[in-house]
Design an enzyme around this catalytic site. Structure first.
Site, PDB file in Angstrom:
ATOM      1  N   LYS A  30       0.981  -1.256   0.085  1.00  0.00           N
ATOM      2  CA  LYS A  30      -0.073   0.090   0.008  1.00  0.00           C
ATOM      3  C   LYS A  30       0.964   1.218  -0.128  1.00  0.00           C
ATOM      4  O   LYS A  30       1.739   1.401   0.907  1.00  0.00           O
ATOM      5  CB  LYS A  30      -0.771   0.030   1.159  1.00  0.00           C
ATOM      6  CG  LYS A  30      -2.016   1.026   1.175  1.00  0.00           C
ATOM      7  CD  LYS A  30      -2.800   1.127   2.293  1.00  0.00           C
ATOM      8  CE  LYS A  30      -3.943   2.284   2.242  1.00  0.00           C
ATOM      9  NZ  LYS A  30      -3.498   3.413   1.684  1.00  0.00           N
ATOM     10  N   LYS A 181      -7.310  -3.765   3.706  1.00  0.00           N
ATOM     11  CA  LYS A 181      -5.954  -3.129   3.885  1.00  0.00           C
ATOM     12  C   LYS A 181      -5.516  -3.318   5.258  1.00  0.00           C
ATOM     13  O   LYS A 181      -6.281  -3.151   6.365  1.00  0.00           O
ATOM     14  CB  LYS A 181      -5.879  -1.609   3.579  1.00  0.00           C
ATOM     15  CG  LYS A 181      -6.939  -0.824   4.166  1.00  0.00           C
ATOM     16  CD  LYS A 181      -7.098   0.728   3.789  1.00  0.00           C
ATOM     17  CE  LYS A 181      -8.015   1.457   4.451  1.00  0.00           C
ATOM     18  NZ  LYS A 181      -8.107   2.916   3.527  1.00  0.00           N
TER      19      LYS A 181
END
Length: 277
Positions: A30, A181
């Site tokens: 990410k 995430k």
């Protein structure tokens, strides 16, 4: 029928507390930047997460057109590279030449909309229509090894890991559990020597590195179970703010995503606190 010139609200992930391994999931780094969407049709458009033109803010991104040779819509993240890793602070400074777009999804290619196709198919299109060159970087990913990638992200000071189910369609504007995430968060003890009142009447804690409150790292809403009678406190003015100084600073542990070059905590939240003696 969608118009390839028109912005598409990006698909969003939910935040989960722990990394996991699963053979049906793909894991990617990410990146700490600005979500962006590239449209190359008869001209180049690069949209922000809210549909605004990023070409106005980052004119050097016009170089992206040099590496695209067919109509395509790509989902990605705009980052700025500094000292060997992405830097959100550098991105905010908008230095020309440091920017890269990490592309991780393909929404339109070969005259076909791909939104209903599974992620694994969209990734095949992505790798067929674009390659890493110039300002574009095609995202790498691994299948099943989510925990190992998260540990590597933590060791290298990166933001975290995205987990995406390989069969997930692209659902514009939706926050769904087929994209998840898990973030790398930092923790630090600091003090709260002064407070202020928010517009809604809640108390704001000014988190500082010293008891005098000389360097304020972040301002956070006080815990709901905390209250104070300000009638006996010293009142001060800080810029345009009215603040009160606490007789005993509060020790507070803050979890935050990043400490900026200016010493400010990004995305902080209070983990625990106690009153100093």
């Amino acid at each position: 029928m969608r118009d390839p010139h028109t912005f598409i609200a990006p698909m969003l992930a939910v935040t989960v507390p722990h990394p996991f391994d699963d053979v049906q999931w793909r894991y990617e780094i990410k990146w700490d930047g600005y979500r962006c969407q590239i449209h190359w049709t008869d001209h180049l458009q690069i949209f922000s997460r809210k549909g605004e033109s990023l070409l106005r803010q980052f004119p050097d991104l016009s170089d992206v057109a040099k590496v695209l040779d067919r109509p395509v819509i790509l989902d990605g993240e705009l980052i700025a590279w500094e000292n060997g890793k992405p830097s959100f602070s550098a991105l905010q400074r908008r230095h020309v030449g440091e920017h890269r777009v990490i592309v991780f999804d393909c929404l339109y290619a070969e005259g076909e909309w791909l939104l209903t196709k599974p992620l694994k198919t969209r990734l095949e299109y992505l790798n067929n229509v674009v390659s890493t060159q110039g300002k574009i970087v095609v995202a790498d990913g691994v299948v099943e090894q989510g925990m190992a990638l998260w540990k590597a992200a933590r060791e290298h000071g990166l933001e975290g890991v995205m987990a995406k189910h390989l069969n997930s369609p692209y659902l514009p504007g939706k926050r769904v559990r087929t994209w998840q995430k898990f973030l790398v968060m930092n923790r630090q003890w600091a003090v709260v020597p002064i407070i202020s009142e928010a517009e809604d009447g809640q108390w704001m804690w000014w988190v500082s590195g010293d008891n005098a409150g000389g360097h304020v790292m972040t301002k956070l809403l006080a815990p709901k179970n905390w209250n104070v009678d300000v009638s006996s406190l010293v009142r001060e003015k800080r810029g345009t703010d009215i603040v009160w100084r606490l007789p005993c600073p509060i020790d507070v542990e803050v979890e935050y995503r990043e400490l900026t070059a200016e010493g400010k905590m990004r995305h902080g939240r209070i983990r625990q606190w106690r009153t100093s003696n």
